[in-house]
Design an enzyme around this catalytic site. Sequence first.
Site, PDB file in Angstrom:
ATOM      1  CG  ASP A  35      -0.549  10.888  -4.647  1.00  0.00           C
ATOM      2  OD1 ASP A  35       0.670  11.731  -5.420  1.00  0.00           O
ATOM      3  OD2 ASP A  35      -1.330  11.285  -4.265  1.00  0.00           O
ATOM      4  CG  ASP A  39      -0.971   8.347  -8.280  1.00  0.00           C
ATOM      5  OD1 ASP A  39      -1.150   8.949  -6.905  1.00  0.00           O
ATOM      6  OD2 ASP A  39      -0.809   7.724  -9.191  1.00  0.00           O
ATOM      7  CG  ASP A  43       4.774  10.189  -6.342  1.00  0.00           C
ATOM      8  OD1 ASP A  43       5.186  11.437  -5.710  1.00  0.00           O
ATOM      9  OD2 ASP A  43       3.589  10.583  -6.445  1.00  0.00           O
ATOM     10  CG  ASP A 221      11.647 -10.993  -2.428  1.00  0.00           C
ATOM     11  OD1 ASP A 221      11.240 -10.444  -1.934  1.00  0.00           O
ATOM     12  OD2 ASP A 221      10.913 -11.474  -3.299  1.00  0.00           O
ATOM     13  CD  GLU A 280      12.302 -11.715   2.553  1.00  0.00           C
ATOM     14  OE1 GLU A 280      10.773 -11.848   2.896  1.00  0.00           O
ATOM     15  OE2 GLU A 280      12.229 -12.500   1.026  1.00  0.00           O
TER      16      GLU A 280
END
Length: 560
Positions: A35, A39, A43, A221, A280
């Site tokens: 990060d 926050d 990121d 996915d 996947e």
Amino acid sequence: MNRTGVASVVTSPRFGDDWWRRGVVYQVYPRSFADTDGDGVGDLRGIIDHLDHLGRDGLGIDAIWLSPIYPSPGRDVGYDVSDHRRVDPLFGSEDDFDELVSESHRRGIRVVLDLVMNHTSDRHPWFVASRASRSGPYADWYIWRDPAGFAPDGTPLPPNNWVSWFGGPAWTYESARRQFYHHTFLVEQPELDWRTPGVEAAQFEMVQGWLDRGVDGFRLDTFNVFLKHPEMLANPARRGTSAWTRQVHRFDIDQPDQPALIARFRAIVDRAPGRMSVGEMFVGTTEGAAVLTTDRHLVFDWELMTQPWRAHAFRAAIRRRERAFGPDRWPTIVLSNHDQPRHASRLAASIDASEAERDAIAKAAATIELTSRGTPFLYYGEEIGMGDVRIPLAESVDPPTARVDPEFQWWDRSQSRTPLPWSGGPGAGFTTARPWLRLGDDATTRNVASQRADPDSVLACYRRLLAARCEQRSLQDGTLVLTDAGDPTVLAYRRSGSGGEILVMVAFDRRGAYVRLPAPRRGAGWRPVAGTHPDLPARVESRSPHRLRPFEGLVLVADG
Ligand code: GLC
């Protein structure tokens, strides 16, 4: 395109267009990597800042796969996408993404995106329009069906018996349309109708958009669920322990026209060389994964991920994989991911190992992961032997965990998605704020900085094994044949290919083992090139007994 208007391309990669067979992929779970804006959530800039950990002077992997970075209400922690073409501001800006691609490429690292194309979030504008009315351009973009009938009290009955993987029925009624929509996953993840031509066209256009920005490949996915039987027939019943396992999933997954759909997707990806894709497999076997693997498309195989720490179990799993994939299909190697317990914890628990033994097992498992046949997919944090972190129910961020149904057994996936500790101290170098998921209690001692300084750490072992894999061509593309090292608690196999012959041995027992090495086809003995331990024996003669230390893994090359 990046800010200069030119798509970035990878510079000086280790491998050519077949990198996705010969190289190693590293899964970054962006929320938990690093990060930088304070926050508590990882990121894109955090990934950029730590690319040196992944590049040539660090682990030396070939590609990063980013778990979803798209705008999402977060019901399934990013796997419920509300705009597939953009970056969630939570992770940074569009420019940050382009910079991540070019900075990765500058270091010879490719970038692979996670494409969630089976479903969208219920907040996606397509679904918002689709659920509002039976007319309009998106009316048939999702799987809508009329009720099968009505109960005596007027309650509409679902179109068929299909159930959701996350528990409950796979159909939810929408009164505005007086129809049900289908969802294999959460109610908030409506299934797209891939048999509507506009859906495929829109998804493939989105794919092209990412390719134009320099992306090198995709993880698809739940790719074997995209298509359903056109008539949406009821699944046959069978014995099982839950609503899901009491059905044969004949009509809701694995449809015969799925490979043709993937071929159309590959045709777009193949417009430029060197781009990879991996599917996947949602609930499936090794044999099923092998069938869907093509020379242009990998498929995750879960066989190794489900084994206990026993030599005979790994031997049987490798034998089954080799038989299923055969010489012409290329397997993947996966021990952990964001849906499963981390293997450091899982394997140690499978033999009641002590805390001290856990790292030794993690190193031995890494030896198998980085030397058996296939493309390894590492999961962030495994390189420091990260384990699962116990998350109190109130802090869980995995929605199915909260489902109260005695029959529904769910492993809280939050436990394997916790922040990566970079250093000791508050926030563990991950964040200056309160992390979105709690850090492990061991973060002060188990972190990247402390392991970098220790030649006997899990991290040092990963670096040695990754370097050996890069140097030894036979580890990248050779065949694999199981062999006998004279002790059933030892897993042993040969890799043979253009780079000569290699022998790998892994001791599964906490007492170590005495092995008798088979003779190399050429040469008198074997020269160790890497292993779990920083000190290697100079040479090991074949046919004379050699002692492997507890949980020791050794990679040896034939020595003339
Ligand atoms: C895949 C993802 C998993 C997600 C599911 C639904 O299995 O790996 O995290 O919950 O798809 O999108």
